[in-house]
Design an enzyme around this catalytic site. Structure first.
Site, short mmCIF file in Angstrom:
data_model
loop_
_atom_site.label_atom_id
_atom_site.label_comp_id
_atom_site.label_asym_id
_atom_site.label_seq_id
_atom_site.Cartn_x
_atom_site.Cartn_y
_atom_site.Cartn_z
N TRP A 142 33.83 25.91 80.10
CA TRP A 142 33.97 27.20 79.43
C TRP A 142 35.28 27.18 78.64
CZ3 TRP A 142 38.02 30.61 80.60
CH2 TRP A 142 38.63 30.53 81.86
N ARG A 151 41.92 27.90 68.45
CA ARG A 151 43.28 27.42 68.22
C ARG A 151 43.35 26.25 67.24
NH1 ARG A 151 43.68 29.32 73.51
NH2 ARG A 151 45.58 30.52 73.93
N LEU A 194 35.78 25.83 72.84
CA LEU A 194 36.28 25.89 71.47
C LEU A 194 37.75 26.33 71.40
CD1 LEU A 194 33.19 27.40 69.61
CD2 LEU A 194 34.05 25.05 69.47
N TYR A 243 29.70 40.32 82.73
CA TYR A 243 29.97 40.30 81.29
C TYR A 243 29.58 41.63 80.66
CZ TYR A 243 30.64 35.19 81.52
OH TYR A 243 31.09 33.92 81.81
N ASN A 253 34.62 27.23 88.70
CA ASN A 253 36.03 27.32 89.05
C ASN A 253 36.30 26.88 90.49
OD1 ASN A 253 36.81 28.64 86.47
ND2 ASN A 253 35.56 30.32 87.27
#
Length: 320
Positions: free
Chosen positions: A227, A234, A230, A59, A161
């Protein structure tokens, strides 16, 4: 450390995702303003009842971890109040190599050591493997994770993932239980929930979610972390389609009736699922972090019918 979140494998009701901290997405240095912004975001999360902080070594090219370490250094006693989770396994591309996944045992060990330095801590509470590496030697990887645990550098492990078969393949080689699986899950990214209802329909072929992963995680005590929870705003600020606009109106109405915020209702939709999903909120804006407070401190207040109404409205078409 004494925070009870560590004993539960970092099992917070809501997690704060630190990807937005640290300034620009480049290897350049961060500044004092970036540290101040990180401090404000951390304070907003703590004020909202959030004590689990989610990182990854990539990150902002490591700067998210570094500014968080600066915040810890500024705030004596903070480390004992929180749970730190970070991820490794992705290597960003540069002029010498392409972007790739790297879960070689020696690489994981080195990346953990680098994260500890940036975070200015002596232990990572939860380490997630960021993405599957097709070339990973799982026995070597498991040996490295076991060594990190025995050295006291990492308390708990999880994945990100990954599907059920990948998780089981790794778990078979580990003495330590995998405690988390972080996946993209939201009212917008719905493959995870629709995989279970689209079987035997023409739409099933377009759903790439590994069927059975939710059930596997629930049966084995692996906490699902969402993850993108939010949905990148959208439904709470930047609607673009008729379905998004209709869903935003529905969220706003539910929020008014329940005396909370649309952001909270959006997170409640995830948390209402029996798989015990823990949303990860990634905004760096303190006001938007605080808008999620009720999700962190209140039980999801959605009826069966309200949950389905949100789902169907966001789909834009009826269920099969």
């Amino acid at each position: 450390m004494t925070n009870e979140g560590v004993g539960r494998g970092g099992d917070g009701r809501v997690l704060y995702g630190c990807m937005g901290l640290g300034g620009s997405w480049d290897p350049g240095p961060y500044g004092s303003g970036d540290i101040d912004a990180a401090e404000a975001a951390v304070a907003a999360a703590l004020d909202s009842g959030i004590t689990v902080f989610d990182h990854a070594d990539i990150y902002r090219h490591g700067k998210s971890e570094a500014v968080f370490g600066e915040v810890l250094a500024r705030t004596p006693g903070l480390r004992e109040r929180i749970t730190i989770q970070t991820k490794c396994g992705i290597r960003l591309g540069d002029e010498d190599r392409p972007g790739m996944y790297d879960l070689r045992g020696e690489t994981v060990t080195r990346r953990v050591e680098e994260s500890l330095t940036r975070l200015r801590t002596d232990v990572i509470d939860v380490l997630l493997l960021h993405r599957p590496d097709p070339l990973a030697d799982v026995d070597s990887l498991a040996s490295a994770l076991t060594s990190l645990h025995r050295q006291g550098l990492v308390r708990r492990f999880g994945v990100s993932n990954m599907g059920a078969a990948q998780i089981a393949h790794l778990q078979a080689r580990l003495d330590q239980p995998l405690v988390a699986n972080q996946l993209e899950m939201s009212l917008h990214s719905r493959d995870w929930v629709e995989a279970g209802v689209l079987l035997n329909t023409p739409a099933s072929g377009a759903n790439g979610f590994p069927f059975g992963t939710l059930e596997h995680c629930r049966d084995h005590g692996i906490r699902l972390q969402a993850w993108g929870a939010l949905a990148q705003g959208r439904f709470t600020g930047r609607q673009q389609t008729p379905a998004e606009r209709a869903t935003a109106e529905l969220l706003a109405g539910l929020a008014r009736r329940k005396e909370t915020t649309p952001e909270t209702v959006l997170l409640w939709w995830l948390m209402r699922h029996p798989s015990r999903i823990a949303p990860v909120i990634g905004t760096a804006r303190p006001d938007r972090i605080r808008a999620c407070r009720d999700a962190a401190v209140r039980e999801p207040d959605l009826t069966h019918e309200e949950w389905y109404e949100l789902w169907v409205t966001a789909r834009g078409v009826p269920l099969p």
